[in-house]
Design a protein around this motif. Structure first.
Motif, short mmCIF file in Angstrom:
data_model
loop_
_atom_site.label_atom_id
_atom_site.label_comp_id
_atom_site.label_asym_id
_atom_site.label_seq_id
_atom_site.Cartn_x
_atom_site.Cartn_y
_atom_site.Cartn_z
N HIS A 2 0.84 -1.18 0.00
CA HIS A 2 0.00 0.00 0.00
C HIS A 2 0.87 1.24 0.00
O HIS A 2 1.94 1.26 0.60
CB HIS A 2 -0.89 0.03 1.25
N GLN A 3 0.43 2.27 -0.66
CA GLN A 3 1.22 3.48 -0.77
C GLN A 3 0.93 4.50 0.32
O GLN A 3 1.62 5.47 0.44
CB GLN A 3 1.00 4.12 -2.15
N HIS A 4 -0.10 4.29 1.13
CA HIS A 4 -0.37 5.26 2.18
C HIS A 4 0.41 4.91 3.44
O HIS A 4 0.80 3.78 3.64
CB HIS A 4 -1.87 5.39 2.46
N GLN A 5 0.63 5.91 4.25
CA GLN A 5 1.42 5.76 5.47
C GLN A 5 0.48 5.80 6.67
O GLN A 5 -0.54 6.47 6.65
CB GLN A 5 2.44 6.90 5.59
N HIS A 6 0.88 5.12 7.72
CA HIS A 6 0.16 5.17 8.99
C HIS A 6 1.07 5.80 10.02
O HIS A 6 2.28 5.68 9.95
CB HIS A 6 -0.19 3.75 9.47
N THR A 31 12.01 -5.64 8.15
CA THR A 31 12.37 -4.55 7.23
C THR A 31 13.35 -3.63 7.94
O THR A 31 13.66 -3.81 9.11
CB THR A 31 11.14 -3.72 6.83
N GLY A 32 13.75 -2.60 7.24
CA GLY A 32 14.51 -1.53 7.87
C GLY A 32 13.57 -0.46 8.38
O GLY A 32 12.37 -0.46 8.07
N PRO A 33 14.08 0.49 9.14
CA PRO A 33 13.24 1.56 9.69
C PRO A 33 12.66 2.48 8.62
O PRO A 33 11.67 3.17 8.86
CB PRO A 33 14.18 2.32 10.63
N ASP A 34 13.24 2.47 7.41
CA ASP A 34 12.74 3.32 6.32
C ASP A 34 11.32 2.94 5.89
O ASP A 34 10.63 3.75 5.28
CB ASP A 34 13.69 3.28 5.13
N LEU A 35 10.87 1.74 6.22
CA LEU A 35 9.52 1.32 5.84
C LEU A 35 8.51 1.49 6.97
O LEU A 35 7.35 1.07 6.84
CB LEU A 35 9.52 -0.15 5.37
N HIS A 36 8.90 2.11 8.06
CA HIS A 36 7.99 2.30 9.20
C HIS A 36 6.67 2.94 8.73
O HIS A 36 6.68 3.95 8.04
CB HIS A 36 8.64 3.18 10.27
N GLY A 37 5.57 2.32 9.08
CA GLY A 37 4.25 2.82 8.72
C GLY A 37 3.71 2.32 7.39
O GLY A 37 2.52 2.44 7.13
N ARG A 38 4.54 1.77 6.55
CA ARG A 38 4.08 1.24 5.26
C ARG A 38 3.38 -0.09 5.47
O ARG A 38 3.71 -0.85 6.39
CB ARG A 38 5.27 1.03 4.31
N GLU A 39 2.45 -0.39 4.61
CA GLU A 39 1.75 -1.67 4.67
C GLU A 39 2.33 -2.61 3.63
O GLU A 39 2.51 -2.22 2.48
CB GLU A 39 0.26 -1.48 4.45
N ILE A 40 2.61 -3.82 4.04
CA ILE A 40 3.11 -4.86 3.14
C ILE A 40 2.01 -5.90 2.99
O ILE A 40 1.44 -6.36 3.98
CB ILE A 40 4.40 -5.49 3.70
N HIS A 53 -2.84 -7.38 4.56
CA HIS A 53 -1.75 -6.43 4.76
C HIS A 53 -1.53 -6.16 6.24
O HIS A 53 -2.41 -6.36 7.06
CB HIS A 53 -2.00 -5.12 3.99
N SER A 54 -0.32 -5.74 6.53
CA SER A 54 0.06 -5.39 7.89
C SER A 54 1.05 -4.23 7.81
O SER A 54 1.88 -4.18 6.92
CB SER A 54 0.71 -6.60 8.59
N ALA A 55 0.95 -3.32 8.76
CA ALA A 55 1.84 -2.16 8.78
C ALA A 55 3.16 -2.51 9.46
O ALA A 55 3.19 -3.26 10.44
CB ALA A 55 1.17 -1.00 9.51
N VAL A 56 4.22 -1.95 8.93
CA VAL A 56 5.54 -2.09 9.54
C VAL A 56 5.58 -1.18 10.77
O VAL A 56 5.22 0.00 10.70
CB VAL A 56 6.66 -1.69 8.54
N ARG A 57 6.03 -1.75 11.87
CA ARG A 57 6.12 -0.99 13.12
C ARG A 57 7.45 -1.25 13.80
O ARG A 57 8.08 -2.28 13.57
CB ARG A 57 5.01 -1.42 14.08
N ALA A 58 7.85 -0.33 14.64
CA ALA A 58 9.03 -0.54 15.47
C ALA A 58 8.64 -1.53 16.56
O ALA A 58 7.62 -1.35 17.23
CB ALA A 58 9.47 0.79 16.09
N ARG A 59 9.43 -2.56 16.73
CA ARG A 59 9.17 -3.60 17.74
C ARG A 59 10.26 -3.51 18.80
O ARG A 59 11.43 -3.72 18.51
CB ARG A 59 9.17 -4.99 17.11
#
Length: 113
Positions: A2-6, A31-40, A53-59
């Motif tokens: 997805h192209q939108h950010q969370h 992923t790396g931190p550059d994808l934070h908020g992006r949905e894969i 889909h699921s959003a990339v988050r800092a864990r």
């Protein structure tokens, strides 16, 4: 993808619950931190149908912080991990009772837009 950010805050320790057992597994896409908020997006390999889909988050874990998208409660199957709407980033097998791990590619696959 997805192209939108969370705008998601980091997860807290122990905040992800994974349903495992029988024919049910889970997937973690690192992923790396550059994808934070992006949905894969992922989908069962070789089949048309809806994508999950699921959003990339800092864990936050005991040893530091990493970024990932988590897919709990997946039926055992082979899944396509999508780089974008049309290009697969790769495939991963999810088995019941286990957590599969996929590392996001560091460069775009051939044929991406």
């Amino acid at each position: 993808m997805h192209q939108h950010q969370h705008t998601l805050g980091p997860s807290e320790r122990g905040s992800v619950v994974l349903e495992l057992g029988g024919d049910c597994g889970a997937l973690v896409v690192y992923t790396g931190p550059d994808l934070h908020g992006r949905e894969i997006e992922i989908s069962p390999a070789g089949r048309d149908g809806p994508r999950t889909h699921s959003a990339v988050r800092a864990r936050h874990v005991r040893d530091g912080v990493f970024h990932s998208a988590v897919y709990p409660g997946l039926p055992a199957d082979v899944y396509t991990v999508w780089w974008d709407d049309r290009t697969p980033a790769g495939a991963i097998s999810v088995t019941g009772g286990a957590v599969a791990e996929f590392v996001w590619p560091t460069s775009a696959p051939p044929g991406t837009r």
